[in-house]
Write an enzyme that holds these catalytic residues in place. Structure first.
Site, PDB file in Angstrom:
ATOM      1  N   ASP A   1      11.036   3.207  -0.001  1.00  0.00           N
ATOM      2  CA  ASP A   1       9.796   3.472  -0.715  1.00  0.00           C
ATOM      3  C   ASP A   1       9.603   4.993  -0.745  1.00  0.00           C
ATOM      4  O   ASP A   1      10.266   5.730   0.003  1.00  0.00           O
ATOM      5  CB  ASP A   1       8.646   2.778   0.014  1.00  0.00           C
ATOM      6  CG  ASP A   1       7.290   3.118  -0.571  1.00  0.00           C
ATOM      7  OD1 ASP A   1       7.131   2.992  -1.796  1.00  0.00           O
ATOM      8  OD2 ASP A   1       6.400   3.522   0.198  1.00  0.00           O
TER       9      ASP A   1
ATOM     10  N   ASP B   1       6.041   7.077  -1.564  1.00  0.00           N
ATOM     11  CA  ASP B   1       4.771   7.530  -0.992  1.00  0.00           C
ATOM     12  C   ASP B   1       4.480   6.812   0.323  1.00  0.00           C
ATOM     13  O   ASP B   1       4.494   5.578   0.382  1.00  0.00           O
ATOM     14  CB  ASP B   1       3.621   7.256  -1.963  1.00  0.00           C
ATOM     15  CG  ASP B   1       3.782   7.998  -3.282  1.00  0.00           C
ATOM     16  OD1 ASP B   1       3.854   9.233  -3.255  1.00  0.00           O
ATOM     17  OD2 ASP B   1       3.854   7.330  -4.340  1.00  0.00           O
TER      18      ASP B   1
ATOM     19  N   ASP C   1       6.354   1.317   4.059  1.00  0.00           N
ATOM     20  CA  ASP C   1       5.174   1.480   4.909  1.00  0.00           C
ATOM     21  C   ASP C   1       4.068   0.490   4.602  1.00  0.00           C
ATOM     22  O   ASP C   1       3.015   0.526   5.237  1.00  0.00           O
ATOM     23  CB  ASP C   1       4.605   2.905   4.741  1.00  0.00           C
ATOM     24  CG  ASP C   1       4.041   3.114   3.348  1.00  0.00           C
ATOM     25  OD1 ASP C   1       4.800   2.960   2.365  1.00  0.00           O
ATOM     26  OD2 ASP C   1       2.850   3.413   3.223  1.00  0.00           O
TER      27      ASP C   1
END
Length: 226
Positions: free
Chosen positions: A12, A14, A175
């Site tokens: 991922d 961001d 995240d």
């Protein structure tokens, strides 16, 4: 912990590779000011991140974590946000500690690397380029690259197809719940970084196969398989 050596690692963007919340927060507040609406602290806006830019804008417009309807000015707000963010996509954003080191280690180990984000392509390439890591990723998929985005597994499956890798030899690192759900749906192993935009969930609730404090620690995880 079960030994596992992936042939493909999908990251991922961001909240995993880059802390982009300062620049996103600035653009959100500029948008709100332009629309004569209440602005918020960077901490509050960071709490709203993790479910894509449209949901973030809806939360900012309504002040609600789970807005039930689309605000009347949503489309205008998206255009205004895009204008502000496009001009300032990498002013205060920074790589998380250990990202560059970890990517170097994985690249040296000849593991295929990909970046799959829900961030619109308009911003993805600019951010990856300006922050200096775009060349690590032969495959990049943004939120508007395919007809579906995370938590749908489609972009992860496309990454596996690109490298001709079987999904059981792939790892999704992220995240948020969207990352972990996408990874599991695609048949990938999953690894969670706890420092990003996890939202309302705890690390345990997301149920990732692994948890790492830094991208640099991935090499330690993978060494279990040698």
């Amino acid at each position: 912990m079960t030994p596992f050596k992936p042939k493909l690692i999908v990251f991922d963007l961001d909240g995993t590779l880059v802390d982009s919340s300062p620049d996103i927060s600035n653009a959100i507040n500029l948008m709100l000011s332009a629309l004569n609406q209440q602005t918020y602290s960077k901490q509050q806006i960071r709490h709203w991140m993790g479910n894509g830019v449209t949901m973030l804008i809806k939360r900012a417009l309504t002040g609600e974590l789970n807005p039930l309807t689309d605000p009347d000015n949503l489309q205008l707000a998206k255009r205004v946000f895009s204008d502000f963010y496009r001009q300032n996509v990498c002013v205060e954003s920074q790589l998380y500690a250990g990202v560059k080191e970890g990517l170097d280690q994985l690249q040296a180990a000849k593991i295929n690397l990909a970046c799959v984000t829900n961030k619109p392509a308009l911003f993805t390439s600019s951010l990856l380029t300006e922050i200096g890591i775009i060349d690590y990723f032969p495959f990049i998929a943004s939120g508007d690259t395919y007809s579906r985005m995370k938590p749908d597994p489609l972009p992860l499956l496309e990454a596996a197809n690109f490298f001709a890798n079987e999904t059981e030899h792939a790892l999704m690192v992220g995240d948020s719940i969207n990352d972990i759900r996408a990874g599991k749906s695609a048949g990938f192993k999953t690894a969670l970084v706890p420092y990003g935009y996890i939202g309302k969930y705890s690390c345990d609730q997301l149920g990732a196969d692994y948890q790492i404090d830094s991208i640099a620690h991935l090499s330690e995880l993978l060494s279990l398989a040698y």
